[in-house]
Scaffold this motif. Structure first.
Motif, PDB file in Angstrom:
ATOM      1  N   GLN A  34       0.749  -1.173  -0.011  1.00 49.21           N
ATOM      2  CA  GLN A  34      -0.123   0.052  -0.038  1.00 49.21           C
ATOM      3  C   GLN A  34       1.000   1.075   0.051  1.00 49.21           C
ATOM      4  O   GLN A  34       0.489   2.330   0.439  1.00 49.21           O
ATOM      5  CB  GLN A  34      -1.019   0.011   1.185  1.00 49.21           C
ATOM      6  N   ALA A  35       2.103   1.241  -0.606  1.00 48.68           N
ATOM      7  CA  ALA A  35       2.932   2.258  -0.444  1.00 48.68           C
ATOM      8  C   ALA A  35       2.386   3.364  -1.377  1.00 48.68           C
ATOM      9  O   ALA A  35       1.444   3.350  -2.208  1.00 48.68           O
ATOM     10  CB  ALA A  35       4.293   1.714  -1.438  1.00 48.68           C
ATOM     11  N   ARG A  36       2.377   4.899  -0.837  1.00 54.10           N
ATOM     12  CA  ARG A  36       2.148   6.161  -1.430  1.00 54.10           C
ATOM     13  C   ARG A  36       3.020   7.012  -1.180  1.00 54.10           C
ATOM     14  O   ARG A  36       3.982   7.114  -0.438  1.00 54.10           O
ATOM     15  CB  ARG A  36       0.666   6.008  -0.714  1.00 54.10           C
ATOM     16  N   ILE A  37       2.535   8.120  -1.903  1.00 59.58           N
ATOM     17  CA  ILE A  37       3.279   9.254  -1.791  1.00 59.58           C
ATOM     18  C   ILE A  37       2.151  10.369  -0.902  1.00 59.58           C
ATOM     19  O   ILE A  37       1.131  10.197  -1.243  1.00 59.58           O
ATOM     20  CB  ILE A  37       3.622   9.867  -2.953  1.00 59.58           C
ATOM     21  N   ARG A  38       2.676  11.085   0.026  1.00 57.71           N
ATOM     22  CA  ARG A  38       1.746  12.010   0.758  1.00 57.71           C
ATOM     23  C   ARG A  38       2.194  13.422   0.480  1.00 57.71           C
ATOM     24  O   ARG A  38       3.349  13.602   0.550  1.00 57.71           O
ATOM     25  CB  ARG A  38       1.953  11.752   2.326  1.00 57.71           C
ATOM     26  N   THR A  39       1.197  14.078   0.365  1.00 50.22           N
ATOM     27  CA  THR A  39       1.522  15.466  -0.035  1.00 50.22           C
ATOM     28  C   THR A  39       0.457  16.353   1.067  1.00 50.22           C
ATOM     29  O   THR A  39      -0.287  15.854   1.704  1.00 50.22           O
ATOM     30  CB  THR A  39       1.008  16.010  -1.319  1.00 50.22           C
ATOM     31  N   GLN A  40       0.895  17.590   1.436  1.00 50.11           N
ATOM     32  CA  GLN A  40       0.100  18.333   2.307  1.00 50.11           C
ATOM     33  C   GLN A  40      -0.161  19.637   1.514  1.00 50.11           C
ATOM     34  O   GLN A  40       0.751  20.297   1.132  1.00 50.11           O
ATOM     35  CB  GLN A  40       0.721  18.497   3.600  1.00 50.11           C
ATOM     36  N   LEU A  41      -1.105  20.075   1.719  1.00 46.62           N
ATOM     37  CA  LEU A  41      -1.770  21.303   1.126  1.00 46.62           C
ATOM     38  C   LEU A  41      -2.015  22.280   2.106  1.00 46.62           C
ATOM     39  O   LEU A  41      -2.276  21.988   3.222  1.00 46.62           O
ATOM     40  CB  LEU A  41      -2.711  21.273   0.168  1.00 46.62           C
ATOM     41  N   SER A  42      -1.780  23.828   1.875  1.00 45.33           N
ATOM     42  CA  SER A  42      -2.059  24.825   2.995  1.00 45.33           C
ATOM     43  C   SER A  42      -2.850  25.846   2.154  1.00 45.33           C
ATOM     44  O   SER A  42      -2.775  25.826   1.009  1.00 45.33           O
ATOM     45  CB  SER A  42      -0.914  25.294   3.438  1.00 45.33           C
TER      46      SER A  42
END
Length: 80
Positions: A34-42
């Protein structure tokens, strides 16, 4: 979702080189496969920031050959 830990690490590295800070998550942080890339928006991000991020994801996605692939195709190409 990239499903493959090595792929998530490599794409996260390449995105960082493009000036986009993301984190590749893989086991044991998430279940195996279940590998993934995490992003965060502001709320402070402007449209130009988002456009730059999307362009970087497109560039890196093309480099790794994942654009347009679904779960099944990604797993067939890279494994879990």
């Amino acid at each position: 979702m990239l499903y493959n830990a090595k792929l998530a690490q490599e794409m996260a590295r390449d995105l960082y080189q493009e000036g986009i800070y993301v984190v590749g998550f893989f086991f044991p942080v998430v279940p195996k496969g279940q590998a993934r890339i995490r992003t965060q928006l502001s709320a402070a991000h402007e449209k130009e920031h988002l456009d730059r991020g999307l362009a970087a994801f497109e560039k890196v996605g093309k480099k790794h050959g994942v654009l347009g692939l679904g779960k099944k195709e990604i797993i067939e190409k890279f494994g879990k």
